[in-house]
Motif scaffolding. Sequence first.
Motif, PDB file in Angstrom:
ATOM      1  N   ALA A   1      57.651 -19.613 -35.289  1.00  0.00           N
ATOM      2  CA  ALA A   1      57.831 -20.523 -36.423  1.00  0.00           C
ATOM      3  C   ALA A   1      56.956 -21.760 -36.255  1.00  0.00           C
ATOM      4  CB  ALA A   1      59.299 -20.936 -36.532  1.00  0.00           C
ATOM      5  N   PRO A   2      56.321 -22.200 -37.315  1.00  0.00           N
ATOM      6  CA  PRO A   2      55.547 -23.441 -37.247  1.00  0.00           C
ATOM      7  C   PRO A   2      56.482 -24.648 -37.303  1.00  0.00           C
ATOM      8  CG  PRO A   2      55.395 -22.495 -39.437  1.00  0.00           C
ATOM      9  CD  PRO A   2      56.186 -21.535 -38.610  1.00  0.00           C
TER      10      PRO A   2
ATOM     11  N   VAL B   1      59.443 -31.311 -38.674  1.00  0.00           N
ATOM     12  CA  VAL B   1      59.351 -30.711 -40.003  1.00  0.00           C
ATOM     13  C   VAL B   1      59.163 -29.206 -39.822  1.00  0.00           C
ATOM     14  CG1 VAL B   1      58.021 -30.601 -42.139  1.00  0.00           C
ATOM     15  CG2 VAL B   1      58.272 -32.787 -40.933  1.00  0.00           C
ATOM     16  N   PHE B   2      60.072 -28.442 -40.407  1.00  0.00           N
ATOM     17  CA  PHE B   2      59.957 -26.998 -40.423  1.00  0.00           C
ATOM     18  C   PHE B   2      60.567 -26.475 -41.695  1.00  0.00           C
ATOM     19  CE2 PHE B   2      63.358 -28.436 -37.682  1.00  0.00           C
ATOM     20  CZ  PHE B   2      64.483 -27.786 -38.151  1.00  0.00           C
TER      21      PHE B   2
ATOM     22  N   GLY C   1      51.312 -38.289 -46.823  1.00  0.00           N
ATOM     23  CA  GLY C   1      51.197 -37.587 -48.094  1.00  0.00           C
ATOM     24  C   GLY C   1      50.638 -36.183 -47.931  1.00  0.00           C
ATOM     25  N   ARG C   2      50.067 -35.916 -46.771  1.00  0.00           N
ATOM     26  CA  ARG C   2      49.478 -34.604 -46.501  1.00  0.00           C
ATOM     27  C   ARG C   2      50.398 -33.739 -45.640  1.00  0.00           C
ATOM     28  NH1 ARG C   2      44.575 -35.848 -43.509  1.00  0.00           N
ATOM     29  NH2 ARG C   2      44.399 -33.609 -43.410  1.00  0.00           N
ATOM     30  N   ILE C   3      51.709 -33.986 -45.667  1.00  0.00           N
ATOM     31  CA  ILE C   3      52.631 -33.278 -44.778  1.00  0.00           C
ATOM     32  C   ILE C   3      52.553 -31.766 -44.974  1.00  0.00           C
ATOM     33  CG2 ILE C   3      54.682 -33.453 -46.250  1.00  0.00           C
ATOM     34  CD1 ILE C   3      54.591 -33.814 -42.444  1.00  0.00           C
ATOM     35  N   TYR C   4      52.365 -31.316 -46.221  1.00  0.00           N
ATOM     36  CA  TYR C   4      52.257 -29.874 -46.439  1.00  0.00           C
ATOM     37  C   TYR C   4      50.975 -29.313 -45.829  1.00  0.00           C
ATOM     38  CZ  TYR C   4      56.450 -29.647 -49.243  1.00  0.00           C
ATOM     39  OH  TYR C   4      57.760 -29.681 -49.644  1.00  0.00           O
TER      40      TYR C   4
ATOM     41  N   GLU D   1      52.595 -28.528 -33.840  1.00  0.00           N
ATOM     42  CA  GLU D   1      51.559 -29.468 -34.282  1.00  0.00           C
ATOM     43  C   GLU D   1      52.196 -30.859 -34.262  1.00  0.00           C
ATOM     44  OE1 GLU D   1      47.887 -30.757 -35.630  1.00  0.00           O
ATOM     45  OE2 GLU D   1      48.446 -28.784 -34.895  1.00  0.00           O
ATOM     46  N   SER D   2      51.431 -31.878 -33.962  1.00  0.00           N
ATOM     47  CA  SER D   2      51.977 -33.236 -34.001  1.00  0.00           C
ATOM     48  C   SER D   2      51.011 -34.160 -34.727  1.00  0.00           C
ATOM     49  CB  SER D   2      52.254 -33.762 -32.584  1.00  0.00           C
ATOM     50  OG  SER D   2      51.058 -33.908 -31.869  1.00  0.00           O
TER      51      SER D   2
END
Length: 121
Positions: A99-100, A114-115, A76-79, A65-66
């Motif tokens: 893996a995402p 980010v993983f 702020g919505r990284i999760y 995802e990018s």
Amino acid sequence: MTVHTTEDSHTIKAKGSRLQTKIARRIRQVFGLSDQDVQSQPMSVQGEDIILNDKAREILPYSIESKFRSNSKDFGRIYTFYEQATDQALDLALDADIAPIVFIQQYNKQVLAVFSEDDFI
């Protein structure tokens, strides 16, 4: 960037598209893969942003995802972004563990990946 107009929406999508294209191109270059092996999805298409065929997925077992954002407060919505990548990995229904991973970029900043800690270690 808050979307107020159709032009704002097009601008955001164009920046996101450039990030996806950059990631796909970099993966192809680093791993010696072809355009057919690694493809950037058109904007607003549901599912993974970068499509990997079986050959590429064997090398890179990730659901990619990018997200491009103009400023840091937009991350702020990284999760939420990570959960989106996780859901997409599960939707693939492949036998291999996928893996995402979320590639993020803020305007004029380096691209970051980010993983999860578990996927790293």
